[in-house]
Design a protein around this motif. Structure first.
Motif, PDB file in Angstrom:
ATOM      1  N   MET A   2      -1.587   0.007   3.188  1.00 30.31           N
ATOM      2  CA  MET A   2      -1.671   1.283   2.486  1.00 30.31           C
ATOM      3  C   MET A   2      -0.289   1.930   2.394  1.00 30.31           C
ATOM      4  SD  MET A   2      -3.800   3.381   0.998  1.00 30.31           S
ATOM      5  CE  MET A   2      -5.470   3.647   1.576  1.00 30.31           C
ATOM      6  N   ALA A  36      -7.605  11.188  -3.767  1.00 31.65           N
ATOM      7  CA  ALA A  36      -7.990  11.676  -2.441  1.00 31.65           C
ATOM      8  C   ALA A  36      -9.508  11.631  -2.272  1.00 31.65           C
ATOM      9  CB  ALA A  36      -7.464  13.095  -2.235  1.00 31.65           C
ATOM     10  N   VAL A  37     -10.250  11.989  -3.318  1.00 34.23           N
ATOM     11  CA  VAL A  37     -11.713  11.925  -3.229  1.00 34.23           C
ATOM     12  C   VAL A  37     -12.166  10.483  -3.029  1.00 34.23           C
ATOM     13  CG1 VAL A  37     -13.834  12.147  -4.590  1.00 34.23           C
ATOM     14  CG2 VAL A  37     -12.219  14.045  -4.481  1.00 34.23           C
ATOM     15  N   PHE A  91      -7.762   5.228   5.299  1.00 35.83           N
ATOM     16  CA  PHE A  91      -8.145   5.825   4.009  1.00 35.83           C
ATOM     17  C   PHE A  91      -8.390   7.326   4.174  1.00 35.83           C
ATOM     18  CE2 PHE A  91      -8.890   2.487   0.802  1.00 35.83           C
ATOM     19  CZ  PHE A  91      -8.624   1.371   1.569  1.00 35.83           C
ATOM     20  N   TRP A  92      -9.065   7.676   5.227  1.00 36.48           N
ATOM     21  CA  TRP A  92      -9.401   9.085   5.465  1.00 36.48           C
ATOM     22  C   TRP A  92      -8.121   9.913   5.628  1.00 36.48           C
ATOM     23  CZ3 TRP A  92     -13.342  10.750   9.858  1.00 36.48           C
ATOM     24  CH2 TRP A  92     -13.754  12.064   9.631  1.00 36.48           C
ATOM     25  N   LEU A  96      -2.881  13.574   1.082  1.00 43.45           N
ATOM     26  CA  LEU A  96      -2.731  13.868  -0.350  1.00 43.45           C
ATOM     27  C   LEU A  96      -3.309  15.243  -0.676  1.00 43.45           C
ATOM     28  CD1 LEU A  96      -3.670  10.465  -2.070  1.00 43.45           C
ATOM     29  CD2 LEU A  96      -1.407  11.387  -1.619  1.00 43.45           C
ATOM     30  N   THR A  97      -4.480  15.519  -0.112  1.00 45.03           N
ATOM     31  CA  THR A  97      -5.123  16.801  -0.389  1.00 45.03           C
ATOM     32  C   THR A  97      -4.284  17.955   0.138  1.00 45.03           C
ATOM     33  OG1 THR A  97      -7.260  15.713  -0.243  1.00 45.03           O
ATOM     34  CG2 THR A  97      -7.256  18.108  -0.100  1.00 45.03           C
ATOM     35  N   MET A 120     -10.560   8.031  -1.648  1.00 43.09           N
ATOM     36  CA  MET A 120     -10.266   7.579  -0.283  1.00 43.09           C
ATOM     37  C   MET A 120     -11.232   8.213   0.722  1.00 43.09           C
ATOM     38  SD  MET A 120      -6.128   7.717  -0.375  1.00 43.09           S
ATOM     39  CE  MET A 120      -5.169   6.455  -1.229  1.00 43.09           C
ATOM     40  N   GLU A 121     -11.467   9.508   0.541  1.00 42.47           N
ATOM     41  CA  GLU A 121     -12.370  10.194   1.471  1.00 42.47           C
ATOM     42  C   GLU A 121     -13.782   9.629   1.377  1.00 42.47           C
ATOM     43  OE1 GLU A 121     -12.584  14.605   1.147  1.00 42.47           O
ATOM     44  OE2 GLU A 121     -14.687  14.286   1.673  1.00 42.47           O
ATOM     45  N   SER A 138      -5.079   9.177   4.665  1.00 41.42           N
ATOM     46  CA  SER A 138      -4.315   9.258   3.415  1.00 41.42           C
ATOM     47  C   SER A 138      -4.913  10.314   2.499  1.00 41.42           C
ATOM     48  CB  SER A 138      -4.323   7.906   2.703  1.00 41.42           C
ATOM     49  OG  SER A 138      -3.853   6.899   3.550  1.00 41.42           O
ATOM     50  N   SER A 139      -6.232  10.346   2.461  1.00 45.57           N
ATOM     51  CA  SER A 139      -6.898  11.348   1.629  1.00 45.57           C
ATOM     52  C   SER A 139      -6.531  12.755   2.079  1.00 45.57           C
ATOM     53  CB  SER A 139      -8.412  11.136   1.710  1.00 45.57           C
ATOM     54  OG  SER A 139      -9.098  12.237   1.183  1.00 45.57           O
ATOM     55  N   LEU A 140      -6.572  12.988   3.385  1.00 44.42           N
ATOM     56  CA  LEU A 140      -6.238  14.319   3.897  1.00 44.42           C
ATOM     57  C   LEU A 140      -4.785  14.675   3.587  1.00 44.42           C
ATOM     58  CD1 LEU A 140      -8.028  14.297   7.373  1.00 44.42           C
ATOM     59  CD2 LEU A 140      -8.658  15.614   5.354  1.00 44.42           C
TER      60      LEU A 140
END
Lengths: 718, 718
Positions: free
Chosen positions: B647, A402-403, B550-551, B557-558, A405-406, B553-555
């Motif tokens: 993705m 996640a980091v 990407f952003w 997952l987090t 990707m962010e 997906s990161s959110l």
């Protein structure tokens, strides 16, 4: 204001020559440092031997591949008999000769730059280790100046190659052609140089990247995890292979990477300069090289200004040197834009371009900060991964992904602002159609500090190696402390360079893409090309470009995993068959481990490398059947580049963040070393290894290779 | 050949009504099955209670958000007073009313479809469990027919919504306008329906996906890994939350997802039909709905044909049903194209479109095979991950990530061929400008089997729940074997649906994108729009689109990681404070765990959801300042879609592959359960959970939401 072509070329070649001489002087300075005791020398010799053996074999393979490509280029251009309608002089045979020759020269120079990077670092590691026995400042200066040998050499070679090719070809004005017209033609003739450089860089970075991480992952998994011995323990049979990897992957690979970046981006900017010839004359074409040459002098001053007190954070000293360099490059930009980009018809143009340069410099500083934010354990992202390690490896991995990707968000926004702002500044400069040139100048702003950045980068693996030598030769605690401090700084500088490399690749992507479009327009006799995503073929080609990035990353990760598993098998075998190794009564067989990684890495680099070279060609040829070869390749290139920028940022920063989350826990957080959280963090660190040192950096080269290969093969797709 | 509009609408609405009635009949059939013993009922009641409580709260939140959007739409359209120059009748107020009303109807219908999916599955789970006590065939049929209730209901609702809106608005012909002209205008007025559906689907899939995986990951990490108790063990306080998650995530979420897919893709295809009005008349506009309606009948036959022998592989029975459906849809296509797409001026047109339909059907079958190859342990990819598990979790993760990335290759190539082939068939049909319509027909071919596919999908979580009930109520071994076999088949069908969903999203992306371009052209009074990547703003907008993926997906997952860690904390607390739980003397407090996940998931879904809704608006408004709002949004949409397809494939297949690598080891390979390889594989499985059930499926909706939001907000960007 007219500037003579020869005076500009003299500046470029003069600065390059001076930087090369300075690099030689620096290398003599480094070589004159002490080489420590016999224990250290034994280890250093083993590293040197392994690294040289690997690089010799690697270059032999790459040379064979490059020769194949050269023959294909020569025959292809000769048979196609491609010519530019508006420029009948440079047709067929002559074009084939120039393209092929510049390809071979680019490939050769890139190889030399990579070799030099490794040559100095395998000699510097022991000298840094020895210097660490007396003072932090001595070790720091030795490491940075060794890095500068590689950095200055690489940048100077790249400039001298492009500038020299220009100067030489300049003398062969075809009969009946005005020298001015010929000069505008040359940038298109030397695109082969960029392709040659990226071709070699791709395989060097891939092979080196696979080597270094296969050895690292293999050594860690059997050593740290299974046998429970510390990193760099001399009982681990793969430990020398691991140290060799730092040199062939990080030093040689990154050297080749930045060499081709500089070559490709300079050639792309020169092509954009051709478009503005009526306004700037030859100054527009050679401006990028002049900035590069003067930037080298700034980097030299920056490197020599670095010194540290024994108790201070060495990172601060390196940062100071960087700011010195950046400040000097700013001054260079002020005078260079006033002098060279100041046509009488547009009196305000120069300061518009000066601001474009500032934007580039600011972008590189922004990338440094963003990378630090996502990869240092002072900040939220890495702390979050460390926190997630408490619930085991699975949550550590999810957090790290996640980091990663962010971490693409802020760089993309930075790049977006930089491209649009510099484009609009260029358009507002009063010079017609100078928007793209504005983005080119911004790219030059980013590249102006390349020499110093590369010096900082090579600093990383050198201090890593020095730490390994100190550990393996069982030096006292206080000396290990010094190399540990430098090693930790080295991790940061390596992460920074990757941020810088991907940032400049992103900024340059648009520039190289525009150069390609311009070239296609020329081949079509001036008919402009539209890359309209509403056409299904163009959309599909873009989809394929993005897919290539995923495919390539998969191959790179798999290559490391497979090569690592052969290392693991070998180390287990040695532990099993020779129990004396673990007792310390028997010396492990380092050579076999080195051989196994060497063979594994060379075999594994072929598939991903071939994929990147062949895929755009296949796309171009297939879509040519639908009459949109050039457009499809353009979309393939651009959307592949976009996907590559994001994927590389994800992989690089994710990997760096995992690494430092582990380091943070090692400082004692969440139970410190040997706690469950630490075990979870080691898993993340291991996953991150091929992310940040194999797949990520190879993607930088992939992006550039896509650009240069399409520039060179454009006639094929039309 | 002329076809009357009302007869076509009767077919669409008639088929939808029949399918709804059939779904009601099926649900009565399901409800009439036995409900097992009291132990089973207690568990089932707890699941039912948790799921209903969650969905009620979730829909309350979503309803509030949707009302805000509705007000913004109504005011925005009213204030902007946007009108289409060529069509002065439908200006301002009227447009605002139609768009807002259709948005609200779409949102409401999507909510109902999702609710129905959960409603039947929380009632079916126990009946499948009870049926498993007597026969495999009974359990299989109960599960599939329950799935069909949801599948038929969802598809029929979607068709009836779009068809009904068309029929209703059709009666309000503005004075002075020919009915024919008005009919061509309607598809643009009901784009709000698609937006409403995707708006609700995004939050439903996100919230449900976060819920199900937070509970699953949390329950597994404390239960399986820390406490060493098996999956679905009644001592685990999070086990009910885990079972609730299957219903609210997989059933309700996927229902909403496919509901909006069908709505959006039908509306997009209708808009493309408008362009060909002069050739096909109203038949071109309503063709997609007719295929959808007749496809429902095919799905019903397919579902009812499924039966299995007690000793056979139930997957074969499901596959047979699918092939029956696909064969019937092929026949439908043959007659429908002959009847409706057969203008006198182009006698060969119909069979060109028939082949387009075949391409769509073939594409969906290809996706089924490709997904099986990458996610079943009969094949190389999953076996490679299992093999890599021997050297620990790190290599397991690297291998899984590599498989996920590689798994994007074949689907992209399939999609590339499908788009280009159907486009060229459309162009070659003899009907002018019918290329895009060819891709639309191919999309309809893929969607024709949607009812059956969705039935298979919902089959998955129902059998998963049934297995949980059997396990928790401590049924004998042979009954567990039956539910285990069905559960394993359910895992496959869930993976297949994801492949199918992303495949149809990819095929439809180009269609929706073209509809957007067409709408923009209309608003601009017929001036066509070029999405030229060579413009820096367009390139930058594309870069931002890919970055959004990407952003997001990161959110996602987090969100799962954070919600899971609150579950872990709660379960640990219960184990610590009430030691009787582990001894089996005390019952855990399931309710608190359910509450914690509920609150956590609802809170966590807001940020990623808001990002997806607001980001395209910001991009459109910012780039409007540069005069390229519509073009920038187009590039943002398309390149975001490309990144999203890749993705999502990476996440879905990677997650599925990890899951089955673990299952493969559990069959006894590499030491079987409790071996080190198994522990490593559990880590991969846990990482894969939010990949395949939260981030991946949410990306499907994201792709469609980008399309529908741009369709609705296009006037804002011009």
């Amino acid at each position: 204001m007219t500037v003579s072509q020869s005076s500009l070329l003299w500046i470029v070649l003069g600065c390059s020559a001076f930087a090369l001489l300075f690099a030689i002087w620096l290398s003599r300075w480094v070589l004159s440092r002490g080489r420590g005791n016999a224990d250290m020398q034994k280890i250093s010799d083993a590293i040197q031997q392994g690294a040289e053996a690997y690089l010799a074999r690697q270059y032999k393979t790459i040379a064979a591949l490059a020769l194949v490509v050269a023959v294909v280029l020569a025959v292809g251009y000769g048979v196609l008999r491609t010519s530019i309608p508006t420029d009948p002089v440079s047709s067929s045979t002559l074009l084939a000769i120039y393209i092929t020759f510049s390809f071979l020269l680019g490939a050769l120079s890139s190889g030399i730059a990579g070799y030099m990077g490794m040559w100095i670092s395998i000699r510097a590691n022991i000298r840094v280790a020895a210097a660490a026995t007396t003072s932090l400042n001595g070790a720091l200066q030795t490491a940075l100046r060794s890095g500068a040998v590689s950095g200055l050499f690489t940048v100077a070679m790249s400039l001298a190659g492009v500038g020299g090719l220009f100067a030489v070809i300049n003398n062969f004005v075809p009969p009946g052609l005005a020298p001015d017209v010929w000069a505008q033609r040359i940038p298109y003739l030397i695109v082969g140089y960029g392709f040659g450089a990226s071709f070699v860089a791709l395989f060097a970075q891939l092979g080196g990247g696979i080597y270094t991480k296969a050895a690292d992952v293999g050594a860690d998994l059997v050593g740290k995890v299974e046998a429970g011995i510390p990193e760099d323990d001399p009982r681990n049979p793969a430990v020398i292979a691991d140290l060799v990897g730092d040199n062939v992957g990080d030093c040689a690979g990154r050297g080749a990477d930045l060499f081709e970046s500089i070559a490709a981006e300079n050639i792309g900017a020169m092509i954009l300069g051709v478009i503005l010839f009526s306004q700037f004359g030859i100054a527009g074409i050679l401006f990028p090289l002049v900035i590069g040459g003067l930037g080298l002098l700034c980097s030299i001053v920056g490197v020599m200004s670095v010194r540290t007190r024994e108790v201070a954070d060495p990172m601060q000293a390196l940062n100071r040197g960087y700011y010195v360099t950046a400040a000097l490059v700013t001054i260079v930009f002020f005078f260079a834009t006033r002098w060279l980009l100041n046509p009488i018809s547009a009196p305000d143009a120069w300061w518009h371009f000066f601001i474009c340069g500032l934007i580039g410099i600011a972008t590189s500083i922004a990338f440094v900060f963003i990378t630090q934010y996502y990869t240092e354990y002072r900040y939220r992202p890495v702390l979050g991964i460390a926190d997630a390690s408490q619930t085991g490896p699975a949550t550590n991995i999810i957090a790290g992904l996640a980091v990663g990707m962010e971490s693409t968000v802020l760089p993309v926004i930075t790049i977006a602002i930089a491209i649009i702002a510099s484009y609009h500044l260029g358009e507002a400069s009063g010079v017609a159609q100078a928007g793209l040139f504005g983005t080119a100048v911004a790219t030059m702003g980013m590249l102006g500090t390349a020499g110093y950045i590369l010096a900082m980068d090579v600093f990383g693996p050198i201090t890593d190696n020095a730490g390994g030598i100190v550990e393996m030769s069982k030096q006292p605690e206080e000396i290990r402390n010094i190399t540990d401090r430098l090693d930790s700084v080295g991790n940061t500088t390596k992460a920074l360079t990757k941020g810088y490399a991907i940032g400049s690749a992103a900024l340059a992507a648009f520039l190289l893409f525009s150069a390609y479009l311009d070239e296609v327009r020329n081949y079509r006799g001036g008919v402009p090309i539209k890359v309209d995503l509403a056409r299904p073929e163009v959309f599909v080609a873009g989809l394929l470009g993005a897919m290539l990035v995923f495919w390539f990353s998969s191959l790179a990760l798999t290559a490391v995993r497979k090569a690592a598993s052969s290392v693991i098998t070998e180390v287990r075998r040695q532990f099993r068959e020779r129990p004396g190794i673990m007792l310390g009564t028997e010396s492990p067989d380092y050579g076999t481990a080195v051989d196994i990684v060497t063979v594994g890495a060379l075999k594994a680099m072929i598939a991903p490398g071939a994929l990147v070279v062949l895929f755009p060609i296949v796309v171009g040829i297939v879509f040519k059947q639908f009459g949109v070869g050039a457009e499809a390749v353009a979309a393939f290139l651009m959307i592949g580049t976009i996907a590559g920028i994001l994927m590389a940022g994800f992989l690089n920063n994710g990997g760096g963040a995992w690494d430092n989350a582990k380091k943070y826990i090692e400082t004692g957080a969440y139970g410190g070393k040997r706690s469950d959280a630490h075990k979870a963090a080691v898993v993340g660190d291991t996953v991150g290894d091929p992310f940040k040192d194999t797949a990520g950096p190879s993607l930088h080269v992939l992006i550039k290779l896509l650009s240069t290969i399409t520039l060179v093969l454009a006639p094929l797709f039309i």
